[in-house]
Scaffold this motif. Structure first.
Motif, short mmCIF file in Angstrom:
data_model
loop_
_atom_site.label_atom_id
_atom_site.label_comp_id
_atom_site.label_asym_id
_atom_site.label_seq_id
_atom_site.Cartn_x
_atom_site.Cartn_y
_atom_site.Cartn_z
N LYS A 27 -46.84 15.90 -6.34
CA LYS A 27 -47.76 16.26 -7.42
C LYS A 27 -49.08 16.78 -6.84
CE LYS A 27 -50.13 13.31 -10.00
NZ LYS A 27 -50.41 12.15 -10.85
N GLN A 87 -43.14 11.36 -4.92
CA GLN A 87 -43.50 12.06 -6.15
C GLN A 87 -45.01 12.24 -6.25
OE1 GLN A 87 -41.64 9.50 -9.07
NE2 GLN A 87 -39.75 10.71 -9.09
N GLU A 88 -45.76 11.26 -5.84
CA GLU A 88 -47.22 11.35 -5.88
C GLU A 88 -47.72 12.48 -4.99
OE1 GLU A 88 -51.18 10.93 -6.71
OE2 GLU A 88 -49.49 10.06 -7.81
N LYS A 122 -37.39 2.49 -4.58
CA LYS A 122 -38.25 2.98 -5.65
C LYS A 122 -39.65 3.33 -5.14
CE LYS A 122 -39.84 1.76 -10.28
NZ LYS A 122 -39.85 0.74 -11.33
N TYR A 123 -40.21 2.51 -4.26
CA TYR A 123 -41.55 2.76 -3.76
C TYR A 123 -41.62 4.06 -2.96
CZ TYR A 123 -40.36 0.99 0.92
OH TYR A 123 -39.82 0.79 2.15
N VAL A 165 -39.60 6.72 -3.46
CA VAL A 165 -39.48 7.78 -4.47
C VAL A 165 -40.82 8.02 -5.13
CG1 VAL A 165 -38.40 8.44 -6.67
CG2 VAL A 165 -37.01 7.37 -4.87
N GLN A 166 -41.49 6.94 -5.54
CA GLN A 166 -42.79 7.07 -6.22
C GLN A 166 -43.85 7.68 -5.29
OE1 GLN A 166 -43.23 2.99 -7.47
NE2 GLN A 166 -42.49 3.44 -9.54
N GLY A 167 -43.86 7.25 -4.05
CA GLY A 167 -44.83 7.80 -3.10
C GLY A 167 -44.60 9.29 -2.87
#
Length: 155
Positions: free
Chosen positions: A26, A22-23, A15-16, A18-20
């Protein structure tokens, strides 16, 4: 607007990560059109060479025609963040509008994939998990564009 594709083997699982990713995806929206193309990993049945060949064929099939292709591999040349920024700027000024960064799977990249790329890039002589490396690469691409735009991100 420049197009940047990250063509890679394997899906992000943590998850971390994926989130990184995505950041940074963006953040990159203001600099380029980013596409991340994930291809499934080949399971080791026969040999590492067979895995590399299978993954290599699938990567080659997804490489866009034209553009500037960069293979990420440990034997590639190293460059600093400012040097990567300069490379992207120089190529863009020369008329290149599509950059593809190619990340192999657990066993690396097939030699044929490396041969069709205009550059082999290494960020370190150390080995990193390819999923973690994707996040590191996106950060460095963002840093390169930030350097080129003279933003505060790069110190």
């Amino acid at each position: 607007m420049l197009s940047v594709q990250v063509l890679c083997i394997g899906k992000l699982k943590e998850k971390y990560l994926v989130q990184g990713c995505q950041e940074y995806a963006k953040r990159l929206q203001s600099f380029c059109k980013l596409t991340v193309t994930e291809l499934p990993e080949t399971r080791l049945h026969d040999s590492v060479d067979a895995v590399l060949a299978d993954e290599g064929q699938r990567l080659l099939a997804k490489l866009p025609a034209g553009g500037y292709h960069i293979a990420l591999c440990v034997e590639g040349q190293t460059c600093s963040s400012p040097q990567l920024s300069q490379l992207l700027q120089k190529k863009a000024l020369a008329g290149i509008s599509q950059f593809t960064f190619v990340i192999g799977g657990s066993y690396g990249l097939h030699e044929q994939v490396k041969k069709v790329c205009q550059m082999r890039l290494s960020v370190s002589p150390m080995t990193f998990p390819h999923q973690l490396f994707r996040l590191m690469l996106l950060e460095q691409i963002y840093r390169a564009f930030s350097i080129g735009a003279n933003t505060k991100y790069h110190k």
